[in-house]
Design a protein around this motif. Structure first.
Motif, short mmCIF file in Angstrom:
data_model
loop_
_atom_site.label_atom_id
_atom_site.label_comp_id
_atom_site.label_asym_id
_atom_site.label_seq_id
_atom_site.Cartn_x
_atom_site.Cartn_y
_atom_site.Cartn_z
N TYR A 112 0.82 -1.21 0.00
CA TYR A 112 0.00 0.00 0.00
C TYR A 112 0.86 1.26 0.00
CZ TYR A 112 -4.64 -2.02 0.63
OH TYR A 112 -5.84 -2.67 0.42
N ASN A 113 1.91 1.27 0.80
CA ASN A 113 2.78 2.44 0.84
C ASN A 113 3.42 2.72 -0.51
OD1 ASN A 113 3.49 3.93 3.58
ND2 ASN A 113 2.93 1.82 4.08
N ALA A 114 3.81 1.66 -1.21
CA ALA A 114 4.50 1.85 -2.48
C ALA A 114 3.54 2.23 -3.59
CB ALA A 114 5.26 0.58 -2.84
N PHE A 115 2.45 1.51 -3.75
CA PHE A 115 1.63 1.65 -4.95
C PHE A 115 0.32 2.39 -4.74
CE2 PHE A 115 4.16 -2.26 -5.54
CZ PHE A 115 4.93 -1.82 -6.62
N VAL A 116 -0.03 2.67 -3.49
CA VAL A 116 -1.24 3.46 -3.24
C VAL A 116 -0.87 4.85 -2.74
CG1 VAL A 116 -3.38 3.60 -1.92
CG2 VAL A 116 -2.61 1.40 -2.80
N TYR A 117 0.03 4.90 -1.71
CA TYR A 117 0.46 6.20 -1.21
C TYR A 117 1.60 6.79 -2.05
CZ TYR A 117 -1.69 4.06 2.93
OH TYR A 117 -2.53 3.41 3.79
N LEU A 118 2.22 5.97 -2.91
CA LEU A 118 3.41 6.36 -3.69
C LEU A 118 4.56 6.79 -2.78
CD1 LEU A 118 1.93 8.35 -6.72
CD2 LEU A 118 2.43 5.92 -6.51
N ASP A 119 4.61 6.23 -1.59
CA ASP A 119 5.69 6.52 -0.65
C ASP A 119 6.69 5.36 -0.71
OD1 ASP A 119 7.30 7.38 1.36
OD2 ASP A 119 5.73 7.53 2.89
N TYR A 120 7.49 5.37 -1.78
CA TYR A 120 8.41 4.25 -2.01
C TYR A 120 9.51 4.20 -0.96
CZ TYR A 120 6.09 3.77 -6.51
OH TYR A 120 5.15 3.58 -7.48
N GLY A 121 9.93 5.35 -0.45
CA GLY A 121 10.98 5.36 0.56
C GLY A 121 10.56 4.63 1.82
N THR A 122 9.37 4.95 2.32
CA THR A 122 8.86 4.27 3.52
C THR A 122 8.63 2.79 3.25
OG1 THR A 122 7.80 6.31 4.26
CG2 THR A 122 6.98 4.26 5.19
N ALA A 123 8.13 2.46 2.06
CA ALA A 123 7.86 1.06 1.73
C ALA A 123 9.14 0.24 1.72
CB ALA A 123 7.17 0.98 0.37
N THR A 124 10.21 0.77 1.10
CA THR A 124 11.46 0.00 1.04
C THR A 124 12.12 -0.08 2.41
OG1 THR A 124 12.54 2.04 0.27
CG2 THR A 124 11.93 0.43 -1.39
N ALA A 125 11.99 0.96 3.22
CA ALA A 125 12.54 0.89 4.58
C ALA A 125 11.83 -0.20 5.37
CB ALA A 125 12.39 2.25 5.27
N ALA A 126 10.50 -0.27 5.25
CA ALA A 126 9.76 -1.32 5.94
C ALA A 126 10.12 -2.69 5.41
CB ALA A 126 8.25 -1.08 5.78
N ALA A 127 10.38 -2.79 4.11
CA ALA A 127 10.76 -4.07 3.52
C ALA A 127 12.11 -4.54 4.05
CB ALA A 127 10.79 -3.95 2.00
N TRP A 128 13.04 -3.61 4.22
CA TRP A 128 14.35 -3.99 4.75
C TRP A 128 14.23 -4.43 6.21
CZ3 TRP A 128 18.88 -5.18 2.75
CH2 TRP A 128 19.15 -4.81 1.44
N ILE A 129 13.38 -3.78 6.96
CA ILE A 129 13.19 -4.21 8.36
C ILE A 129 12.59 -5.60 8.40
CG2 ILE A 129 11.87 -3.73 10.46
CD1 ILE A 129 12.13 -0.75 9.79
#
Length: 1005
Positions: free
Chosen positions: A952-969
């Motif tokens: 959702y963060n990546a493709f709905v909010y377009l917040d790719y930075g937050t999405a990738t940070a969460a993915a790394w965690i």
């Protein structure tokens, strides 16, 4: 010689071919290919679409050099359906003309997807000697089109939300000619028109089920309805602020002078008067009067008292118990419920609330909803009122309503508040990423953009409006059309014949309309986050014993508001980021330490594996060692290159994005640890992570153990093995998405007609003796298994592994029994235990995916059903590879079924079990597609997992930075599982069964 002659002839002919190609290219440039996604479709009876299609056909006729090409881009279901164009933009296959809803405008503008229309508007004003009107919209519809002195889109149509009153139902209940003026009347009218024959003692035969109002609170449209109620309550959904001296100051909308941009608005007198007062207000604050949308910091404010009026009214409409007595309706109050006696305030009649026949007469709410009136077994149902958006022709845009049966009414307001209209609509702009292509009609970027503007200008211009107006008149719906459309087309005489109340309604719209919030990320706030508190009140029925609700709407709303303001439409304040920075550094250090440790262990495992198999696998045998390594690397190079390109490059790119405020179309900037800090400080992320562990627990407990148990049972049954193998394997042949929709639409139907519900309710018809027999047999069976496990646990001859298995199985059985018993006691006290054993079956209609407590479990079941068979066959094949001699030796030693499982079956399957276990855990942590299809993360966010949160963060909010940070965690948490898998693989050897037989049996590990 012949070859030379042919070559010379080819050289001489080249100028001719070049000239011909040039002529062809010149001919190609005589037309422009315009790519559209939304083309008004033909073959419809809708006045709106028929009129739009006629205008579109006329544009095509008048512009023969503009060739229209229809695009059919990727479609996404569910709450993210509006985001399919984002993917098209990122992939370079988006249409030239973008159709946007108001809530998507800020996302497109901030991402740089929209082209400034200023130059086209100036050219329009210069050539036409008039300002652009378009569809002649009010200023409220233009607010989101402007930023920093630029116009990025224009209104295509706008639609207010209103109430449609069903004339026959109103007349049948003595309300002819009336419409609700405020919320109190809306509730009273809805209560009067709600009629359920099953709850009325003297209902005439054939009387249909009728609900007072249709608001679809359980669907994705509940957010729209809720926003309208907030506005009607006098509250704000979102409020604009500008930061000054470290504090947020509330500001009015930007005071834009549209006249300087070449635009006329329909409410110009009122608007420019308001601008003057807004300028004075801003000057009084010591702030600049001119500011851009990007300067605004939006805040969701639905937790404030006026906005909370809407949520409490929602609860009343959905969950308020009431009764009908002698033709009058009265609410069953909390005091009545606690006194166990309902009193009719009109007649004085009393009703004993301990009697089932009285409880059955109580209505719950006045809204058609799965949560309030689940399981209605009716063929038809009617509504007294509907909350709908109006289309251009003044009819319901999303419902097939007959205007002769439905009366238009202003949306009621909270008592004492002014009318307010929520305005929705569609906008069109030009794709800023249009590029020249080496194909006919697409070689000149400027011509393509000009063709896009020509299309926009015509479809919103006076010619198209006249075509629409004429079509509406020809279809006989002119009475329902927005009067400004008719006036623009010169049909003043038609406007004079329209009933005054309808003209007055549209005047109310012009003067009191407020646009649906259009700040960044509001698409998902509207369809997702605001649905959480609505679900909370919808899934929280009043307890008819205590009169209490379980959930506090204020607390639920405050949690939603905080998350939205911190992560979706806003950012964490600087002092909060600074406070969390230490935790961010710790998390980052843990991630990198895990990555480095994992890399070291992988290298060490590789070195050990090479040394271990140096002789058996051919290493060091024959030839020069350096040459052998070169050959080996040459053969491995294609595979290594593929892995680097498709695995490690995205991994490295993702690592960079985690430190950026990433934009699809460039202008990304590094923000340091901001993304990590926001994630680790977001309590909802950790809640989603906990729910991910719950999902993993369900997935492993069912999806991992069921195939193993089936395989063991299939290996033991004497007959019918082929039949059962086929039966278990068949579900895996169905496509996964088909399986999910099959379960969601048919088996999980939360009405009485649903397959699972109808199956369970069938047991309620069993006689008491049969029910008691089944209950006793079931509990006796579970009790016997529990006793056997207890015996195995305390059997001193058993080893630790045997006791471990007994504890695990006994824990599952005991936990299930304790859950059943505790649930009965908590609901009804000690009497519940007696009723549980000494009564007939009383299964209730299940809500399945709408049940926040059990939705996660119901998501897992279809996947287990579909994949247990294929997993079972894998284990069954492994069981066949166990030498018979080991079982024979166990028989000689006097081992029973239990000891054979522990000492023969498990050791031989241990390697396969552990590999599958690790893979299942890692896969379950990443799994999100099942949840996305089944619930989208709802209800109440109870099925939202970390993987779905990242998506959702990546493709709905377009917040790719937050999405990738969460993915790394999340990836760092899974490193341990991966390393354990590598360690196991390093210790294992795989051999065929034939090799084992030649070696005389033995373990393969």
């Amino acid at each position: 010689m012949r070859t030379w002659l042919l070559t010379l002839l080819a050289v001489l002919m080249m100028p001719l071919f070049a000239a011909d190609t040039a002529a062809t290219n010149a001919e190609d440039e005589d037309f422009v290919e315009l790519r559209l996604r939304v083309i008004p479709y033909s073959g419809t009876s809708s006045p709106d679409w028929m009129s739009r299609r006629k205008a579109f056909d006329e544009f095509v006729r008048l512009n023969p050099k503009i060739h229209i090409k229809a695009l059919v881009p990727l479609r996404i279901e569910g709450t993210a359906s509006d985001e399919s164009e984002f993917l098209a933009m990122a992939g370079g296959v988006a249409p030239d003309v973008l159709y946007l809803t108001e809530r998507k405008a800020a996302d497109y503008r901030t991402q740089g997807f929209l082209l400034s229309l200023n130059s086209y508007l100036k050219e329009f004003e210069k050539s036409k000697r008039m300002r652009y009107k378009g569809i002649y919209s009010p200023s409220s519809a233009w607010e989101l089109c402007h930023s920093s002195g630029h116009i990025y889109m224009v209104p295509y149509y706008y639609a207010p939300m209103t109430i449609l009153c069903h004339t026959p139902t109103f007349a049948r209940n003595g309300l002819a000619g009336k419409s609700p003026k405020d919320w109190d009347e809306m509730y009273d009218f809805s209560r009067k028109m709600t009629f359920d024959p099953a709850k009325e003692p003297n209902a005439p035969p054939g009387t249909p089920l009728t609900y007072g109002i249709s608001m679809n609170h359980a669907s994705g449209s509940s957010g729209w309805n809720y926003v309208q109620f907030v506005l009607s309550a006098g509250g704000n959904v979102v409020t604009p602020y500008i930061e000054k001296n470290g504090k947020l100051v509330e500001v009015p909308p930007p005071p834009v002078d549209y006249r300087r941009l070449g635009i006329d608005v329909s409410d110009d007198a009122k608007f420019y008067s308001m601008i003057a007062s807004n300028r004075k207000y801003m000057e009084g604050l010591g702030m600049p009067a001119e500011y851009a949308m990007e300067d605004v910091k939006w805040r969701l404010e639905t937790e404030k008292p006026k906005a909370m009026r809407a949520l409490h009214f929602y609860r009343k409409m959905i969950q308020q118990p009431w009764m009908r007595n002698k033709g009058r309706e009265f609410d069953v109050t909390v005091e009545m419920i606690r006194a166990r006696k309902a009193v009719d305030p009109f007649s004085g009649d009393t009703f004993d609330l301990t009697k089932k026949e009285i409880i059955d007469r109580i209505y719950i709410g006045v809204v058609d909803s799965a949560a309030a009136m689940v399981g209605r077994n009716v063929k038809e149902k009617y509504f007294g009122m509907k909350a709908v958006f109006l289309s251009e022709a003044g009819t319901a845009s999303d419902l097939n309503t007959d205007p002769t049966e439905w009366t238009l009414a202003t949306f009621p307001s909270y008592p004492g508040e002014n009318y307010a209209f929520m305005l929705g609509g569609h906008y069109i702009g030009i794709n800023s990423t249009i590029a020249s292509e080496d194909v006919p009609g697409r070689r000149d970027k400027a011509k393509i953009m000009k063709a896009a503007w020509d299309y926009i200008e015509y479809m919103t211009g006076p010619e198209a409006q006249a075509i629409k107006a004429r079509m509406y008149i020809d279809l006989g719906v002119q009475e329902y059309v927005r009067p400004s459309i008719l006036r623009m087309a010169g049909f003043e005489d038609v406007v004079e014949r329209i009933p005054r109340e309808r003209v007055k309604f549209w005047d109310h719209v012009e003067n009191n309309a407020k646009m649906i919030p259009y700040c960044k990320g509001f698409t998902h706030v509207l369809t997702g986050d605001l649905k959480i508190p609505i679900d909370a009140v919808g899934n929280d029925p009043i307890d008819l014993v205590t009169g209490n609700f379980k959930k506090d709407p204020q607390a639920v709303m405050e949690e939603v508001v905080k998350r939205v303001n911190d992560t979706i439409i806003g950012d964490l304040p600087p002092h909060e980021i600074k406070r969390r920075s230490n935790l961010g550094w710790i998390i980052l250090a843990v991630i990198f330490a895990g990555i480095i440790a994992g890399g070291v262990m992988i290298i060490r495992a590789g070195i050990k594996m090479e040394a271990k198999f140096r002789d058996s696998e051919g290493f060091g045998v024959g030839g020069h060692p350096g040459r052998r390594r070169i050959y080996a690397w040459l053969f491995l190079l294609p595979a290594v290159a593929t892995i680097l390109i498709w695995a490690y490059y995205p991994l490295a790119r993702g690592l960079m994005m985690a430190f950026q405020d990433y934009k699809i179309l460039g202008s990304s900037k590094y923000v340091g640890l901001k993304n990590f800090i926001e994630i680790v400080g977001d309590i909802t992320f950790w809640r989603y992570l906990l729910q991910t562990f719950i999902y993993v627990g369900y997935s492993i407990g069912l999806g991992f153990l069921v195939p193993l148990g089936l395989a063991i049972l299939l290996s033991e049954i004497p007959k019918g093995k082929v039949f059962f193998r086929t039966l278990y394997y068949l579900p895996s042949l169905t496509t996964g998405i088909v399986t999910l929709f099959l379960w969601k639409g048919m088996l999980y139907d939360n009405t009485k007609q649903g397959l699972l519900n109808s199956f369970m309710l069938m047991f309620n018809d069993w006689p008491l003796a049969a029910a008691l027999t089944v209950k006793l047999l079931l509990f006796a069976g579970f009790g016997l298994l529990a006793v056997m496990c207890i015996i195995q646990i305390f059997n001193r001859r058993n080893e630790k592994m045997e006791r471990f298995f007994a504890i695990a199985i006994g824990g599952l059985i005991g936990g299930f029994l304790i859950f059943l018993l505790a649930n009965s006691v908590l609901r009804e006290g000690p009497v519940g235990l007696v009723r549980m054993f000494a009564s007939a079956f009383n299964f209730k209609v299940q809500k399945f995916l709408q049940d926040p407590d059990l939705a996660m479990l119901w998501i897992i079941v279809p996947a287990v059903w579909a994949h247990a068979g294929s997993g079972c066959l894998i284990y069954l094949a492994a069981l066949k590879g166990i030498p018979d001699g080991q079982y024979e030796a166990a028989d000689i030693d006097g081992a029973g079924f239990w000891k054979k499982i522990v000492h023969v079956t498990f050791p031989n399957l241990k390697a396969l079990i552990i590999i599958n276990f690790v893979g299942s855990v890692v896969g379950a942590f990443h799994a999100s597609q099942n949840i996305f299809v089944m619930t989208g993360g709802g209800p109440e966010d109870k099925t939202m997992t970390a993987g779905l949160f990242i998506w959702y963060n990546a493709f709905v909010y377009l917040d790719y930075g937050t999405a990738t940070a969460a993915a790394w965690i999340l990836g760092a948490l899974l490193i341990g599982f991966t390393l354990n898998q590598l360690r196991i693989m390093n210790k294992m050897q795989f051999r065929s069964t034939s090799v084992e037989e030649k070696a005389g049996g033995g373990s393969r590990t």
